[in-house]
Design a protein around this motif. Structure first.
Motif, short mmCIF file in Angstrom:
data_model
loop_
_atom_site.label_atom_id
_atom_site.label_comp_id
_atom_site.label_asym_id
_atom_site.label_seq_id
_atom_site.Cartn_x
_atom_site.Cartn_y
_atom_site.Cartn_z
N ALA A 82 -69.54 -66.75 -0.18
CA ALA A 82 -70.26 -66.22 -1.35
C ALA A 82 -71.37 -67.18 -1.78
N GLN A 106 -72.94 -52.38 -1.44
CA GLN A 106 -71.50 -52.36 -1.63
C GLN A 106 -71.18 -51.03 -2.28
N PRO A 123 -74.96 -62.59 -2.10
CA PRO A 123 -74.42 -62.43 -3.46
C PRO A 123 -73.21 -63.35 -3.67
N LYS A 124 -72.96 -63.67 -4.92
CA LYS A 124 -71.83 -64.54 -5.26
C LYS A 124 -70.53 -63.76 -5.40
N ASP A 125 -70.64 -62.42 -5.45
CA ASP A 125 -69.45 -61.58 -5.55
C ASP A 125 -68.86 -61.37 -4.16
N LYS A 126 -67.55 -61.57 -4.05
CA LYS A 126 -66.86 -61.41 -2.78
C LYS A 126 -66.66 -59.93 -2.48
#
Length: 152
Positions: A82, A106, A123-126
């Motif tokens: 991430a 997503q 993105p930092k979201d998994k």
């Protein structure tokens, strides 16, 4: 002795001109790979929609994919961290770039990523994403897709 120098100069010109005639260009769209610090090997994206011109500005390759998400989901999943920085690697650069964009999807949500030269940050979201790379050049346009998993 004078003939020797003329012969030597003549041979020099002949050999220097052979380099001009020996060049060959690859008029195919390049393959695109993703590279990062967390992956030892670069991961190749699949070609999706392409209109690419070759010699004489004639269409060399044309590919139309209606469902890029289905194509991307059938690709081997690539694993990244991430927020990690990723580089785009091109097989060859026998073209002049006019634009490059990277997006991740997503579900039905699209996230446009900022591209600096050939790099971008994930993105930092998994989660699982479909990645889309759009390349615009003097030779035409090429779209690439892949299936990525963003984790720790």
């Amino acid at each position: 002795m004078n003939k020797f120098w003329k012969l030597l100069i003549g041979l020099f010109f002949v050999f220097s001109l052979t380099g001009c005639f020996g060049e060959s260009y690859d008029f195919n769209p390049p393959s695109v790979k993703l590279s990062s610090n967390s992956n030892i090997e670069s991961e190749e994206l699949a070609q999706a929609n392409i209109v690419w011109r070759g010699e004489g500005n004639k269409i060399k390759k044309e590919l139309k994919i209606k469902d890029i998400f289905s194509l991307a989901k059938h690709q081997q999943q690539m694993n990244f961290i991430a927020g990690e920085k990723v580089d785009l690697l091109f097989e060859h650069t026998d073209f002049a770039p006019k634009g490059l964009s990277v997006s991740v999807w997503q579900n039905d949500k699209k996230f446009d990523l900022e591209v600096n030269d050939i790099s971008f940050y994930l993105p930092k979201d998994k989660g699982e994403y479909v990645i889309e790379v759009n390349l615009h050049t003097d030779r035409g346009d090429a779209q690439y897709v892949g299936n990525i998993n963003i984790g720790e």
